[in-house]
Design a protein around this motif. Structure first.
Motif, PDB file in Angstrom:
ATOM      1  N   PRO A  25      51.014  31.327  41.772  1.00 41.49           N
ATOM      2  CA  PRO A  25      49.625  31.438  41.313  1.00 41.49           C
ATOM      3  C   PRO A  25      48.852  30.140  41.544  1.00 41.49           C
ATOM      4  O   PRO A  25      49.408  29.051  41.463  1.00 41.49           O
ATOM      5  N   GLU A  26      47.594  30.317  41.859  1.00 42.23           N
ATOM      6  CA  GLU A  26      46.661  29.200  41.953  1.00 42.23           C
ATOM      7  C   GLU A  26      45.533  29.524  40.990  1.00 42.23           C
ATOM      8  O   GLU A  26      45.022  30.644  40.978  1.00 42.23           O
ATOM      9  N   VAL A  27      45.179  28.562  40.149  1.00 42.53           N
ATOM     10  CA  VAL A  27      44.205  28.824  39.091  1.00 42.53           C
ATOM     11  C   VAL A  27      43.075  27.801  39.123  1.00 42.53           C
ATOM     12  O   VAL A  27      43.298  26.628  39.413  1.00 42.53           O
ATOM     13  N   VAL A  28      41.877  28.298  38.871  1.00 38.93           N
ATOM     14  CA  VAL A  28      40.696  27.453  38.669  1.00 38.93           C
ATOM     15  C   VAL A  28      40.215  27.756  37.259  1.00 38.93           C
ATOM     16  O   VAL A  28      40.066  28.919  36.881  1.00 38.93           O
ATOM     17  N   ILE A  29      39.994  26.707  36.481  1.00 39.53           N
ATOM     18  CA  ILE A  29      39.549  26.846  35.094  1.00 39.53           C
ATOM     19  C   ILE A  29      38.268  26.041  34.920  1.00 39.53           C
ATOM     20  O   ILE A  29      38.182  24.907  35.396  1.00 39.53           O
ATOM     21  N   ILE A 109      38.096  26.536  22.548  1.00 40.79           N
ATOM     22  CA  ILE A 109      37.242  26.653  23.734  1.00 40.79           C
ATOM     23  C   ILE A 109      37.476  27.952  24.512  1.00 40.79           C
ATOM     24  O   ILE A 109      36.878  28.148  25.569  1.00 40.79           O
ATOM     25  N   VAL A 110      38.315  28.844  23.998  1.00 46.62           N
ATOM     26  CA  VAL A 110      38.688  30.021  24.797  1.00 46.62           C
ATOM     27  C   VAL A 110      37.508  30.920  25.152  1.00 46.62           C
ATOM     28  O   VAL A 110      37.562  31.614  26.170  1.00 46.62           O
ATOM     29  N   ASN A 111      36.445  30.908  24.394  1.00 43.90           N
ATOM     30  CA  ASN A 111      35.286  31.729  24.736  1.00 43.90           C
ATOM     31  C   ASN A 111      34.255  30.973  25.571  1.00 43.90           C
ATOM     32  O   ASN A 111      33.250  31.546  25.979  1.00 43.90           O
ATOM     33  N   ASP A 112      34.521  29.698  25.842  1.00 45.32           N
ATOM     34  CA  ASP A 112      33.604  28.871  26.628  1.00 45.32           C
ATOM     35  C   ASP A 112      34.080  28.645  28.053  1.00 45.32           C
ATOM     36  O   ASP A 112      33.344  28.096  28.865  1.00 45.32           O
ATOM     37  N   ILE A 113      35.325  29.020  28.351  1.00 48.87           N
ATOM     38  CA  ILE A 113      35.872  28.808  29.692  1.00 48.87           C
ATOM     39  C   ILE A 113      36.335  30.141  30.274  1.00 48.87           C
ATOM     40  O   ILE A 113      36.532  31.119  29.554  1.00 48.87           O
ATOM     41  N   ALA A 114      36.489  30.137  31.583  1.00 45.02           N
ATOM     42  CA  ALA A 114      37.014  31.300  32.296  1.00 45.02           C
ATOM     43  C   ALA A 114      37.979  30.789  33.348  1.00 45.02           C
ATOM     44  O   ALA A 114      37.988  29.596  33.686  1.00 45.02           O
ATOM     45  N   MET A 115      38.800  31.689  33.849  1.00 46.24           N
ATOM     46  CA  MET A 115      39.708  31.284  34.922  1.00 46.24           C
ATOM     47  C   MET A 115      39.786  32.356  35.995  1.00 46.24           C
ATOM     48  O   MET A 115      39.640  33.549  35.720  1.00 46.24           O
ATOM     49  N   ILE A 116      40.011  31.879  37.195  1.00 50.52           N
ATOM     50  CA  ILE A 116      40.223  32.732  38.359  1.00 50.52           C
ATOM     51  C   ILE A 116      41.618  32.413  38.867  1.00 50.52           C
ATOM     52  O   ILE A 116      41.966  31.237  39.031  1.00 50.52           O
ATOM     53  N   VAL A 117      42.408  33.450  39.101  1.00 53.77           N
ATOM     54  CA  VAL A 117      43.788  33.262  39.536  1.00 53.77           C
ATOM     55  C   VAL A 117      44.021  34.052  40.823  1.00 53.77           C
ATOM     56  O   VAL A 117      43.757  35.259  40.865  1.00 53.77           O
ATOM     57  N   THR A 118      44.491  33.368  41.848  1.00 53.83           N
ATOM     58  CA  THR A 118      44.949  34.069  43.041  1.00 53.83           C
ATOM     59  C   THR A 118      46.461  34.158  42.944  1.00 53.83           C
ATOM     60  O   THR A 118      47.122  33.216  42.524  1.00 53.83           O
ATOM     61  N   VAL A 119      46.986  35.318  43.296  1.00 44.98           N
ATOM     62  CA  VAL A 119      48.388  35.617  43.053  1.00 44.98           C
ATOM     63  C   VAL A 119      49.085  36.000  44.352  1.00 44.98           C
ATOM     64  O   VAL A 119      48.562  36.801  45.135  1.00 44.98           O
ATOM     65  N   TRP A 120      50.267  35.442  44.558  1.00 47.50           N
ATOM     66  CA  TRP A 120      51.110  35.863  45.676  1.00 47.50           C
ATOM     67  C   TRP A 120      52.074  36.925  45.166  1.00 47.50           C
ATOM     68  O   TRP A 120      52.834  36.700  44.231  1.00 47.50           O
ATOM     69  N   LEU A 121      52.011  38.089  45.762  1.00 47.84           N
ATOM     70  CA  LEU A 121      52.980  39.145  45.534  1.00 47.84           C
ATOM     71  C   LEU A 121      53.405  39.607  46.914  1.00 47.84           C
ATOM     72  O   LEU A 121      52.603  40.173  47.661  1.00 47.84           O
ATOM     73  N   ASP A 122      54.632  39.314  47.270  1.00 48.31           N
ATOM     74  CA  ASP A 122      55.158  39.624  48.593  1.00 48.31           C
ATOM     75  C   ASP A 122      55.004  41.117  48.875  1.00 48.31           C
ATOM     76  O   ASP A 122      55.414  41.944  48.062  1.00 48.31           O
ATOM     77  N   PRO A 123      54.404  41.486  50.002  1.00 46.65           N
ATOM     78  CA  PRO A 123      54.239  42.902  50.329  1.00 46.65           C
ATOM     79  C   PRO A 123      55.559  43.683  50.363  1.00 46.65           C
ATOM     80  O   PRO A 123      55.562  44.899  50.157  1.00 46.65           O
TER      81      PRO A 123
END
Length: 179
Positions: A25-29, A109-123
């Motif tokens: 996973p790669e995450v941006v917060i 701060i959980v309602n003040d931030i968001a995160m985007i996660v890209t996920v590797w799931l092997d086909p």
């Protein structure tokens, strides 16, 4: 309001022999009022082959902070969607909730931030009759926990990167004579 504007984290947990359960996973917060919030809202549509979905613990149990996930690999069948939106999503959701419970992400701060996660799931996982779904969960949970911790602690630091520049190499360069 959160002072977290843009943090990133990633982690890799490799599969055991004979499994295709690598997790990366790669995450941006960041603040819902900053660039991460804007990107989050912009992702609320679908793109062919790269399903986007809120990270849920179960139906009607969206995690906090709000998180959206998408696959790094092109989705080609419903079995893949089932694994992505099932085992993998559950692992990421549990890791997020535990990160808050364990103080990695401050509860206030959980309602003040968001995160985007890209996920590797092997086909290959969708076609693997011997897929160990428990390992798929474990690897994604562990990798997401590490990625969140690294993001919140802003790791690795630039000093660490400079110090290990000549001693740590990308795993795909093994056997290549590259300095």
């Amino acid at each position: 309001m959160s002072e977290i504007w843009f943090r990133t984290g990633e982690a890799t947990v490799f599969a055991s022999e004979g499994q295709a359960t690598d997790a990366m996973p790669e995450v941006v917060i960041g603040s819902v009022k900053g660039p991460v919030g804007t990107a989050f809202a912009s992702m609320l549509g679908q793109t062919v082959g790269h399903t986007r979905m809120f990270i849920l613990r179960d139906c009607n149990q969206q995690v906090r902070p709000a998180a959206i996930m998408t696959s790094k690999a092109t989705i080609t069948n419903s079995a893949y969607v089932g694994l992505l939106g099932g085992v993998v999503q559950a692992a990421l959701a549990d890791a997020i909730v535990d990160a808050v419970a364990n103080g990695v992400i401050p509860k206030d701060i959980v309602n003040d931030i968001a995160m985007i996660v890209t996920v590797w799931l092997d086909p290959r996982t969708a076609k693997d009759e011997n897929l160990d779904q428990k390992e798929l969960y474990k690897n994604n949970y562990e990798a997401m926990t590490t990625a969140l911790t690294r993001a919140m602690n802003q790791e690795p630091t630039i000093d660490e990167l400079i110090a290990n520049r000549k001693t740590i190499r990308h795993y795909s360069l093994e056997g290549l004579d590259i300095e």
